[in-house]
Design a protein around this motif. Structure first.
Motif, short mmCIF file in Angstrom:
data_model
loop_
_atom_site.label_atom_id
_atom_site.label_comp_id
_atom_site.label_asym_id
_atom_site.label_seq_id
_atom_site.Cartn_x
_atom_site.Cartn_y
_atom_site.Cartn_z
N MET B 1 0.84 -1.20 0.00
CA MET B 1 0.00 0.00 0.00
C MET B 1 0.87 1.25 0.00
O MET B 1 1.84 1.35 0.75
CB MET B 1 -0.88 -0.01 1.26
CG MET B 1 -2.19 0.72 1.06
SD MET B 1 -3.13 0.83 2.57
CE MET B 1 -3.90 -0.76 2.65
N THR B 2 0.54 2.21 -0.82
CA THR B 2 1.33 3.43 -0.86
C THR B 2 1.01 4.30 0.35
O THR B 2 -0.02 4.14 0.99
CB THR B 2 1.03 4.23 -2.14
OG1 THR B 2 -0.35 4.58 -2.12
CG2 THR B 2 1.33 3.42 -3.39
N ALA B 3 1.92 5.25 0.63
CA ALA B 3 1.74 6.13 1.78
C ALA B 3 0.48 6.97 1.61
O ALA B 3 -0.30 7.17 2.54
CB ALA B 3 2.97 7.02 1.96
N ALA B 7 -2.74 7.06 3.99
CA ALA B 7 -3.22 8.29 4.61
C ALA B 7 -4.71 8.45 4.35
O ALA B 7 -5.46 8.82 5.24
CB ALA B 7 -2.44 9.48 4.05
N ARG B 8 -5.12 8.11 3.12
CA ARG B 8 -6.53 8.27 2.79
C ARG B 8 -7.39 7.31 3.61
O ARG B 8 -8.42 7.69 4.15
CB ARG B 8 -6.74 8.02 1.28
CG ARG B 8 -7.85 8.90 0.78
CD ARG B 8 -8.16 8.79 -0.70
NE ARG B 8 -8.17 7.46 -1.22
CZ ARG B 8 -7.59 7.13 -2.38
NH1 ARG B 8 -6.93 8.03 -3.06
NH2 ARG B 8 -7.65 5.89 -2.81
N ALA B 10 -6.64 6.09 6.51
CA ALA B 10 -6.62 6.54 7.89
C ALA B 10 -7.60 7.70 8.08
O ALA B 10 -8.34 7.75 9.07
CB ALA B 10 -5.20 6.96 8.29
N THR B 11 -7.62 8.63 7.13
CA THR B 11 -8.52 9.78 7.22
C THR B 11 -9.97 9.30 7.22
O THR B 11 -10.78 9.72 8.06
CB THR B 11 -8.32 10.72 6.02
OG1 THR B 11 -6.93 10.79 5.74
CG2 THR B 11 -8.88 12.09 6.30
N LEU B 12 -10.28 8.42 6.28
CA LEU B 12 -11.64 7.89 6.20
C LEU B 12 -12.00 7.18 7.50
O LEU B 12 -13.10 7.33 8.02
CB LEU B 12 -11.74 6.91 5.03
CG LEU B 12 -12.06 7.54 3.68
CD1 LEU B 12 -12.13 6.46 2.61
CD2 LEU B 12 -13.38 8.30 3.76
N GLY B 13 -11.04 6.39 8.02
CA GLY B 13 -11.27 5.65 9.25
C GLY B 13 -11.54 6.56 10.43
O GLY B 13 -12.31 6.22 11.32
N ALA B 14 -10.90 7.74 10.43
CA ALA B 14 -11.05 8.66 11.55
C ALA B 14 -12.30 9.52 11.39
O ALA B 14 -12.81 10.07 12.37
CB ALA B 14 -9.81 9.54 11.66
N ALA B 15 -12.80 9.62 10.17
CA ALA B 15 -13.90 10.56 9.89
C ALA B 15 -15.18 10.19 10.65
O ALA B 15 -15.80 11.04 11.28
CB ALA B 15 -14.17 10.60 8.39
#
Ligand code: ATP
Ligand code: MG
Lengths: 274, 260
Positions: B1-3, B7-8, B10-15
């Motif tokens: 998986m690319t960085a 990051a995307r 992780a952002t979705l997961g935190a949203a």
């Protein structure tokens, strides 16, 4: 080396491998029994290279699995050296038809080739030497650390061949090992098999359904009938031991032999209609 | 998986959690109900409640019980699962017994376990072990049976037997299923830890939450629940991390199969 060892006199050489009245019926119980192999008898002398051809579904894989001790025959027996095979014998390597599924997906190419050597308790230095040699022999010196699933089908097949070669078996069973490789690689691998065979003196049973390949590689070609299977004919390949892709394949004798095997296979397909 | 992709994700997961917290914050902002204090009050109570001393006194013992129970359950579950999965006969004999034992909810065993093991940590750990062993065991059996027969034949031909067979064929071959079982077991282990600590305990997360509730320290009780949630998230992230490393080959294999 002469190639006329099809029926060695018993007093002279004991066969390496003796298949006697082999019959295999699958299933029974809940499913209808399938008679895959009816009655196979043949023997292979030590150091011989025998090809087995037969129509699809003839029971070639079944035969190899019985020889490899992975399956018990319903009737008859397989004798290796002096012993009846009842489980996988030591010193036998197998290249499976489902080569891709025969590689450990959690091991790298190098580890796949090395694992059987570890179980043979070879020292580390020797193992490395064998692994490197076998992988470069099949032209895979650049993918040691890849995983099998990162490779193409043809490359996976070559890993499986390298693993068998590195094992330094006395008997090598190969089940349509070149089915997934391109024509050029295939020619190279055929020559590799012949070269290894001549150098190591290993006994090889080679299953294929490519008629030219069987004649080019073998000292003998055993032609199986379609299922239920018997030996149609045992053809001795009286080509010189020194073979090369262009010269041998364009020789007159090669043409005669391939025509002979071809017509036998045609007969084999209709064997049971007669 | 690319960085970037990471990051995307992780952002979705935190949203979603952020959104839920915001909702909670707004909905309880002017709450006068003592049982549902404003989230702002819960947050401000947090630092004074979860001091270093309390973490040591309550969180550490809870984690210790949870992890001992979980690890023991995994070891027992995998060992038994390999045995049951490898021997056809054993599976048939044991299947009804296993189904029966699995159907007993672990918490009802607490009174029984107390009789034998008393009310100390042994009891709490045993309850976790009993509850968590089933998903691990049954998934392991499934995993052992799912090992490709060509691979089994290959191992036999090349003399990979006994312990080598376990190490190089059975355990790695069943590992995707084993991890699936471990994930189920982990969420169970948190639940069972809390239940065990609600019965007879003098410390632990479950114990503190009940204590707060009994003494009408409602904001404190809520902070306890939040800590519990955070512990759960941390543990599941940790397991995910281990899984991604141990099963890197499996995810790679699956990706390559999807491409075909
Ligand atoms: N495990 C099994 N159970 C039941 N029947 C089987 C089993 N394996 C093979 N057969 C049947 O036995 C017969 C011979 O199969 P086998 O795989 O040995 O043929 P083959 O000559 O290797 O074919 P191919 O050239 O396609 O590889 C087929 O009819 C097949 O359906
Ligand atoms: Mg076959």
């Amino acid at each position: 080396m002469t190639s006329t060892v099809s029926k060695p006199p018993l007093t002279d050489t004991r066969p390496m491998l003796d298949v006697r009245g082999l019959k295999k019926v699958y299933g029974g119980g809940r499913t209808d029994p399938v008679e895959a192999v009816r009655d196979l008898t043949f023997s292979v002398a030590p150091g011989e290279l025998v090809c087995i051809v037969g129509p699809s579904g003839a029971g070639k894989t079944t035969l190899l699995k019985c020889i490899a001790g992975l399956m018990q025959p319903t009737e008859g027996e397989v004798v290796l050296g002096a012993q009846t095979v009842s489980g996988p014998p030591a010193g036998m390597a197998v290249v499976f038809q489902e080569y891709g599924r025969s590689l450990f997906p959690w091991l790298t190419v190098r580890q796949n080739v090395e694992l059987p050597l570890k179980e043979k308790k070879l020292p580390k230095a020797r193992r490395t030497e064998l692994v490197v040699k076998a992988l470069s022999a099949v032209g895979l010196e650049h993918v040691h650390d890849s995983y099998p699933w990162q490779l193409s089908g043809g490359m996976q097949q070559r890993v499986a061949i390298a693993r068998a070669v590195a094992y330094e078996p006395q008997v090598l069973l190969m089940d349509e090992p070149f089915a997934a490789v391109d024509a050029q690689t295939r020619a190279d691998l055929e020559d590799l098999v012949r070269e290894l065979w001549r150098r190591l003196g290993v006994t090889i049973v080679f299953v294929t359904h490519d008629i030219d390949e069987s004649v080019y590689l073998g000292q003998r070609v055993i032609v199986l009938s379609s299922s239920p299977t018997v030996v149609m004919e045992d053809v001795t390949v009286d080509l010189p031991a020194e073979r090369d892709q262009i010269g041998t394949r364009s020789s007159q004798r090669f043409g005669e032999l391939r025509t002979r095997v071809y017509s036998l296979i045609q007969q084999a397909k209709h064997h049971h209609d007669l | 998986m690319t960085a970037e992709k990471l990051a995307r994700t992780a952002t979705l997961g935190a949203a979603l959690p952020a959104l839920l917290l915001a909702l909670w914050w707004v909905a309880t902002a002017d709450s006068t109900d003592p049982y549902v204090p404003p989230l702002s009050l819960i947050f401000s109570t947090f630092p004074e409640t979860w001091t270093a001393e309390r973490l040591q006194h309550d969180v550490i013992p809870s984690l210790a019980r949870l992890l001992s129970g979980f690890v023991l359950a995994v070891v027992i579950g995998v060992a038994a699962g390999v045995a049951v999965g490898s021997f056809h006969g054993l599976r048939h004999t044991l299947e009804p017994v296993l189904e029966f034992l699995r159907a007993i909810p672990s918490p009802v065993l607490i009174p029984v376990v107390i009789l034998f093991a008393g009310i100390d940590d042994t009891m709490k750990i045993l309850v976790i072990v009993y509850g968590c062993v089933w998903p691990v065991l049954l998934n392991t059996v499934e995993g052992v049976r799912a090992i490709d027969s060509v691979l089994t034949d290959t191992s036999r031909c090349y003399g990979i037997n006994r312990s080598a067979r376990l190490r190089h064929l059975i355990l790695p071959g069943a590992s995707p299923h084993i991890f699936a079982g471990m994930r189920q077991a982990l969420s169970l282990s948190i639940i069972l830890m809390v239940i065990g600590e609600m019965f007879a305990a003098s410390n632990g997360l479950g114990f503190s939450i009940v204590q707060f509730q009994r003494s009408f320290a409602i904001p404190e009780m809520w902070t306890g629940i939040i800590v519990l949630g955070l512990v759960g998230i941390a543990l599941s992230l940790l397991l995910g991390l281990i899984e991604r490393r141990a099963l890197a080959w499996y995810f790679g294999l699956r990706r390559s199969q999807r491409r075909e």
